[in-house]
Write a protein that holds these residues in place. Structure first.
Motif: not given
Length: 347
Positions: A163-165, A178-188, A194-198
């Motif tokens: 349901n996330g990225g 994935s249920a997300r069109p985009t999400y915020i990819c975190q450092p971990f 952090a950056a917006t990814r598909n």
């Protein structure tokens, strides 16, 4: 005078011959037209009876969507159940007869057998049979509500959904959704900063298996289903319920054992309590770090048990599952009331 009468006789014979030939031709033509008309109507009825049978399947699929669990068409008695079929102008074309076979224990799949009949009855009835049921979460090899990262060299055999990225650098053998069109990819998950990814991205593949966004999985409904499974397993004779282990234990191990020379009813499983595990560390969904204990180090024998008739085994603790069975089996694990510090796993 005799010659004239003789000529008149020839004319009469000729006329009678022509009339006879015409009669034969007209009769044959009429018979051909009638046969062609009958054949055409019969061919049409043959197709219509199939369409009527298919309409029966469509109708009962709709019925189950609105009245889940009703396998008696709202009548409360066993079928078959007949329904008239009309065209768009209100003309009755025939009817279909439905025979419904409810799901077997532990399954959601029922069998719908629809027989179509035409009003004229020129063609034989046609039968269409379909199996319909609620989609099972068991179709997923991996299912999560949070962002996730599969690294290089990791292979996912089966369907994966989040349901996330999803950062996917591994190899897939089935759909990844994935249920997300985009999400915020975190450092971990390797994005610093952090950056917006598909919804799905990474160096893995094949990308033809990636689909996003898709409908999210309702985990609240999953919790409700788990509660129902627990209740069913706790009923005497309804299934097997395994209570939480003690504080110094880590759950259960179930090894499924299939008796391939007998019926599924002869299948069984070995049960162990897990008394110690190997400890590893890893990331948590929120970017923290935690210790995981998903590899068995020591275990103690509990017993061998016949597979329950319902196929339901509910474990209110962690459970490690291996082996194989020819029985229809549902193994569920959860702790109620639900809380983040009480989550358990099927390994």
């Amino acid at each position: 005078m005799k010659v004239k009468n003789k000529q008149n006789g020839y004319v009469i014979i000729l006329v009678l011959g022509v009339v006879s030939v015409l009669f034969i031709l007209v009769t044959g033509l009429a018979s051909l037209v009638i046969n062609e008309s009958y054949s055409s109507h019969r061919s049409q009825d043959n197709l219509v009876s199939l369409q009527i049978a298919e309409a029966g399947i469509n109708y009962y699929t709709w019925f189950l969507n609105h009245f889940p669990g009703d396998f008696q068409n709202g009548y409360g008695v066993e079928g078959p159940y007949s329904h008239d079929y009309y065209d768009g102008n209100g003309n009755k074309l025939g009817f279909y007869s439905l025979d419904i076979t409810p799901p077997a224990a532990g399954s959601t799949i029922c069998t719908i057998r629809s027989t179509g009949y035409t009003e004229r009855g020129l063609a034989k009835s046609r039968v269409v049979e379909a199996q319909v049921g609620l989609p099972s979460l068991a179709k997923f090899a991996f299912l999560t509500h949070s962002d996730i990262w599969f690294g290089t060299g990791e292979t996912v055999d089966g369907m994966l959904h989040s349901n996330g990225g999803i950062r996917f650098d591994g190899i897939a053998t089935n759909l990844i959704t994935s249920a997300r069109p985009t999400y915020i990819c975190q450092p971990f998950h390797g994005c610093n900063p952090a950056a917006t990814r598909n919804g799905i991205w990474g160096s893995g593949g094949p990308e033809s298996f990636w689909e996003y966004p898709v409908a999210a999985i309702d985990f609240a409904a999953v919790s409700g289903s788990l509660s129902s499974l627990r209740d069913a397993a706790m009923v005497p004779g309804g299934g097997h319920y395994l209570e939480p282990t003690r504080a110094n234990e880590y759950g259960y191990q179930i090894i499924l054992k299939s008796n391939s020379t007998a019926t599924p009813n002869d299948d069984s499983y070995d049960l162990y309590k897990v008394t110690n595990t190997w400890q590893t560390s890893g990331w948590t969904p929120d970017g923290g770090n935690r210790n995981y204990r998903d590899k068995i180090r020591n275990r103690s024998w509990v017993g061998n048990y016949a597979m329950p008739a319902s196929g339901i085994i509910f474990v209110e603790d962690n459970v490690w599952v291996s082996g194989q069975t020819s029985s229809r089996t549902t193994i569920a694990a959860a702790v109620f009331p639900e809380a983040p510090n009480k989550y358990v796993s099927i390994v």
